[in-house]
Design a protein around this motif. Sequence first.
Motif, mmCIF file in Angstrom:
data_model
loop_
_atom_site.group_PDB
_atom_site.id
_atom_site.type_symbol
_atom_site.label_atom_id
_atom_site.label_comp_id
_atom_site.label_asym_id
_atom_site.label_seq_id
_atom_site.Cartn_x
_atom_site.Cartn_y
_atom_site.Cartn_z
ATOM 1 N N ILE A 82 31.690 107.268 -14.369
ATOM 2 C CA ILE A 82 31.780 106.755 -15.740
ATOM 3 C C ILE A 82 31.089 105.401 -15.826
ATOM 4 C CG2 ILE A 82 33.358 105.850 -17.482
ATOM 5 C CD1 ILE A 82 35.346 107.975 -16.709
ATOM 6 N N CYS A 83 31.372 104.537 -14.870
ATOM 7 C CA CYS A 83 30.783 103.198 -14.887
ATOM 8 C C CYS A 83 29.266 103.272 -14.790
ATOM 9 C CB CYS A 83 31.345 102.375 -13.736
ATOM 10 S SG CYS A 83 30.725 100.683 -13.691
ATOM 11 N N SER A 84 28.762 104.140 -13.920
ATOM 12 C CA SER A 84 27.311 104.242 -13.768
ATOM 13 C C SER A 84 26.657 104.785 -15.033
ATOM 14 C CB SER A 84 26.979 105.141 -12.572
ATOM 15 O OG SER A 84 27.462 106.457 -12.777
ATOM 16 N N SER A 85 27.320 105.753 -15.696
ATOM 17 C CA SER A 85 26.755 106.303 -16.933
ATOM 18 C C SER A 85 26.710 105.238 -18.025
ATOM 19 C CB SER A 85 27.587 107.504 -17.398
ATOM 20 O OG SER A 85 27.564 108.541 -16.442
ATOM 21 N N ILE A 86 27.816 104.523 -18.185
ATOM 22 C CA ILE A 86 27.839 103.467 -19.199
ATOM 23 C C ILE A 86 26.869 102.353 -18.823
ATOM 24 C CG2 ILE A 86 29.282 101.710 -20.300
ATOM 25 C CD1 ILE A 86 31.626 103.597 -20.099
ATOM 26 N N GLY A 87 26.781 102.049 -17.520
ATOM 27 C CA GLY A 87 25.837 101.031 -17.077
ATOM 28 C C GLY A 87 24.404 101.379 -17.414
ATOM 29 N N THR A 88 24.070 102.678 -17.288
ATOM 30 C CA THR A 88 22.722 103.126 -17.655
ATOM 31 C C THR A 88 22.461 102.899 -19.141
ATOM 32 O OG1 THR A 88 22.762 104.795 -15.912
ATOM 33 C CG2 THR A 88 21.166 105.099 -17.685
ATOM 34 N N HIS A 89 23.463 103.207 -19.970
ATOM 35 C CA HIS A 89 23.305 102.977 -21.406
ATOM 36 C C HIS A 89 23.186 101.487 -21.715
ATOM 37 C CE1 HIS A 89 24.452 107.190 -21.802
ATOM 38 N NE2 HIS A 89 24.152 107.123 -23.077
ATOM 39 N N LEU A 90 23.944 100.665 -21.002
ATOM 40 C CA LEU A 90 23.830 99.223 -21.211
ATOM 41 C C LEU A 90 22.446 98.728 -20.812
ATOM 42 C CD1 LEU A 90 27.295 97.939 -19.923
ATOM 43 C CD2 LEU A 90 26.519 98.134 -22.283
ATOM 44 N N THR A 91 21.916 99.283 -19.719
ATOM 45 C CA THR A 91 20.564 98.909 -19.292
ATOM 46 C C THR A 91 19.559 99.218 -20.388
ATOM 47 O OG1 THR A 91 21.134 99.325 -16.977
ATOM 48 C CG2 THR A 91 18.795 99.276 -17.534
ATOM 49 N N MET A 92 19.653 100.427 -20.951
ATOM 50 C CA MET A 92 18.719 100.801 -22.011
ATOM 51 C C MET A 92 18.937 99.947 -23.264
ATOM 52 S SD MET A 92 18.324 104.943 -21.636
ATOM 53 C CE MET A 92 20.059 105.330 -21.602
ATOM 54 N N ALA A 93 20.208 99.561 -23.533
ATOM 55 C CA ALA A 93 20.475 98.711 -24.700
ATOM 56 C C ALA A 93 19.831 97.343 -24.526
ATOM 57 C CB ALA A 93 21.980 98.565 -24.904
ATOM 58 N N VAL A 94 19.952 96.771 -23.327
ATOM 59 C CA VAL A 94 19.324 95.473 -23.067
ATOM 60 C C VAL A 94 17.810 95.588 -23.170
ATOM 61 C CG1 VAL A 94 18.974 93.682 -21.327
ATOM 62 C CG2 VAL A 94 21.246 94.666 -21.652
ATOM 63 N N LEU A 95 17.258 96.687 -22.633
ATOM 64 C CA LEU A 95 15.812 96.902 -22.723
ATOM 65 C C LEU A 95 15.357 97.004 -24.176
ATOM 66 C CD1 LEU A 95 15.016 99.464 -19.880
ATOM 67 C CD2 LEU A 95 14.082 97.176 -20.127
ATOM 68 N N GLN A 96 16.098 97.797 -24.951
ATOM 69 C CA GLN A 96 15.728 97.963 -26.353
ATOM 70 C C GLN A 96 15.803 96.636 -27.100
ATOM 71 O OE1 GLN A 96 18.428 101.008 -27.632
ATOM 72 N NE2 GLN A 96 17.239 102.667 -26.735
ATOM 73 N N ASN A 97 16.827 95.833 -26.777
ATOM 74 C CA ASN A 97 16.937 94.538 -27.436
ATOM 75 C C ASN A 97 15.768 93.638 -27.060
ATOM 76 O OD1 ASN A 97 18.461 92.400 -28.923
ATOM 77 N ND2 ASN A 97 18.519 91.477 -26.904
ATOM 78 N N ARG A 98 15.356 93.694 -25.798
ATOM 79 C CA ARG A 98 14.218 92.873 -25.387
ATOM 80 C C ARG A 98 12.931 93.369 -26.032
ATOM 81 N NH1 ARG A 98 15.172 91.111 -19.041
ATOM 82 N NH2 ARG A 98 17.164 90.043 -19.420
ATOM 83 N N LEU A 99 12.811 94.673 -26.162
ATOM 84 C CA LEU A 99 11.654 95.210 -26.883
ATOM 85 C C LEU A 99 11.648 94.722 -28.325
ATOM 86 C CD1 LEU A 99 11.575 98.902 -25.608
ATOM 87 C CD2 LEU A 99 9.900 97.129 -25.142
ATOM 88 N N TYR A 100 12.853 94.749 -28.931
ATOM 89 C CA TYR A 100 12.945 94.290 -30.322
ATOM 90 C C TYR A 100 12.591 92.814 -30.420
ATOM 91 C CZ TYR A 100 15.053 92.654 -34.645
ATOM 92 O OH TYR A 100 15.268 92.043 -35.842
ATOM 93 N N GLN A 101 13.101 92.012 -29.454
ATOM 94 C CA GLN A 101 12.800 90.590 -29.475
ATOM 95 C C GLN A 101 11.307 90.345 -29.306
ATOM 96 O OE1 GLN A 101 14.835 88.196 -30.270
ATOM 97 N NE2 GLN A 101 16.608 89.543 -30.434
ATOM 98 N N CYS A 102 10.681 91.108 -28.400
ATOM 99 C CA CYS A 102 9.230 90.971 -28.225
ATOM 100 C C CYS A 102 8.488 91.352 -29.502
ATOM 101 C CB CYS A 102 8.759 91.859 -27.072
ATOM 102 S SG CYS A 102 9.300 91.313 -25.449
ATOM 103 N N GLU A 103 8.921 92.477 -30.083
ATOM 104 C CA GLU A 103 8.264 92.934 -31.312
ATOM 105 C C GLU A 103 8.483 91.940 -32.444
ATOM 106 O OE1 GLU A 103 7.970 94.837 -35.201
ATOM 107 O OE2 GLU A 103 9.831 94.202 -34.236
#
Length: 704
Positions: A429-450
């Motif tokens: 469970i932790c690893s699955s949620i961690g993967t989603h958190l990783t993608m959320a941080v990535l998406q936020n950084r993409l948004y910040q860059c954009e």
Amino acid sequence: MVDKTPARRPSKAVTQETLLHRMTNRIRQSLELQEILSATVSEMRSFLDTDRVKVYRFQPDGTGQVIAESVAQNRLPSLLGLYFPAGDIPPHAREMFVKARVRSIIDIPTQRLTLERLDCPETTGDLTVEDVYNQGIEDILQRPVDPCHVEYLTKIGVQSSVVIPILHQYKLWGLLVSHHAQPKAFSPDQLQIVQILADQVAIAISQSHLLFQARERARQETIINQISTLLHSPLKISDILQIALETVVKAIKGSGGRLYVSSSATRSDVELYTYGAQPILSEGNQTLLEDYPFWQQVMTCESRFPQPCNVADYWRNLILSEEEAVRLRSNAVSQVRTLNDIYQEPQLLEVVPVFRPTRIRSLLAMPLIYGEQCLGILSIFRDEIDTDILWAGRFDPDERQDRVRSSFEVWRELKLGQTSEWTDEEIEICSSIGTHLTMAVLQNRLYQCEYQQRVLVEMRNQELNKARTVAEEASRLKSDFLSSTSHELRTPLAATLNYLKLLKEGFYDNEEELKEYISVAYNSAENLVDIINDVLDIAKIEAGRMTLNPEFIHLSLLLEEQQNLFRLESRQKEIILVIECKVERVYTDLMKLRQVLTNLLSNAFKFTPSGEIRLEVVPETIANNHWVKISVADTGIGIEAAKQDILFEPFVQADGSVKRRYGGTGLGLTVCKRLVELMGGQIALYSPGKGKGTTVTFTLPQRC
């Protein structure tokens, strides 16, 4: 739940099929394992007419617990819920149950143990039990009971017993045991039915295991869906990460957690989210928990991509493909670091003091990794627990003590401050949620860059628009200046040439007309010189070639000179010129101050059809600095508020109608502004509005 109802003796009319049908239906009425086991022991005790039937389940450490029981009242004591040490059923006995697949029948009065093979062709298989190698199988199938075993059963009040192994996934899950306080014989038909019942229990265990897995999977998917929905919500990223942290801590029964997001190309500071129990850092300590070596080692990794030289490169490097997302999920479990006891981890010795004031005992750390880039780390804490176990009699865990316990009375063992291990399901469970958190941080950084790109583009567009506006305005002013200047230059130049031509050719009638022609030509030439001087003055100031010749100036003499200069114009236009001076002298350039005053008074008389013009000189102190404040106020045509700020720009006048009506090139105020600033002062213009007059004020530093 203990069933203490009297055993029902089955009638002879009850056939084997009827009995099995009833027992099987009762087992199948529920999908819950505990209910199935309770029904099993009840039906089996009723069928065998014995005093106690129990289900004994083995724990991972070899100990066992009675998890279901049916007992006859006042015959044998209840053992439900009690734990038994691993030595009560030694490893070689457990191995016999699994590999030889036998059931044991013990008769205490005759002290005989009967091992019956189950209905399976692979009875002995590849037995490794020492007894099988040393004796024939016929001798093993019926032999005397070990004296210790006889003593063991006697002390718990048992004279006969039947033990049937319950297997799950080729491992010994538990035992189905029947105890009787009196000697009892069992028929082959009874044993066969009991064996079928045990097989049904094994099937129920498998189904229960599948049901548990399905429920656990559904729970995990529900949690993951909640997180996924949250990540696509319109909330701020900080709120999303905080809620996600709380969700994962609760999902795996943690007592607290931390989400650390490292700095990025678009954000220089780190982000930290906390929930629940936290280690207590000393007051004033600016070091984060994630700065300690253990967390740094978990997060340490080399960047797969070269360091981006700009935001656009960083943005392109963060594009997450579908293949990368799958790889993130598949590798997530292997990235999780679990510590069941933080006090046994050498790398945490330095940080142990911050945990001692708390009950935190276990740690789960998962780095948020994309490729070889570590975006942060998720840390989850779990408190120590207190265990309360009821044992069937007090036993000595020392292996050298091989004697049967003297009493099987309930003995309570209470252990404080025990660890709670992380399970595979919790790690998943932790690893699955961690993967989603990783993608959320990535998406936020993409948004910040954009977003940064959009801001930069917008700023650049604004700069270009401003530059274009300035260029267009400069072009317009240049055109206006050329038009106005050419007209202003052409008019006096043409007048001068025309009158000189008349003089040259002698087209005048008398001496008076001759003087008039000479006077007009002279005035036109003088006007032409003034225009040229203004243009040259601005050019010299902007080129930095105009110098100052400061001296102490007696203002009263200078102002009297200005009054004499404009006396004739004041009389002709019937405009009163009022001069008030409260400052004796000022240290500045006389020629430039005279030029400023002349320009301002000239403008005032030009744009004032009637009324008065007031020239005032007063001292002023601003922030302990002494200044001379000079103002020229008129009651003339005034200026609109929107146009007042631009009048000090070169070649600018209020509007075209003013230029056509009053003439001029729009250079007077520009020259004044440049000269005042050159002398170390400031100049400002104010008008209440059109038709309400204008006041121009400038200040000069006062030096003693």
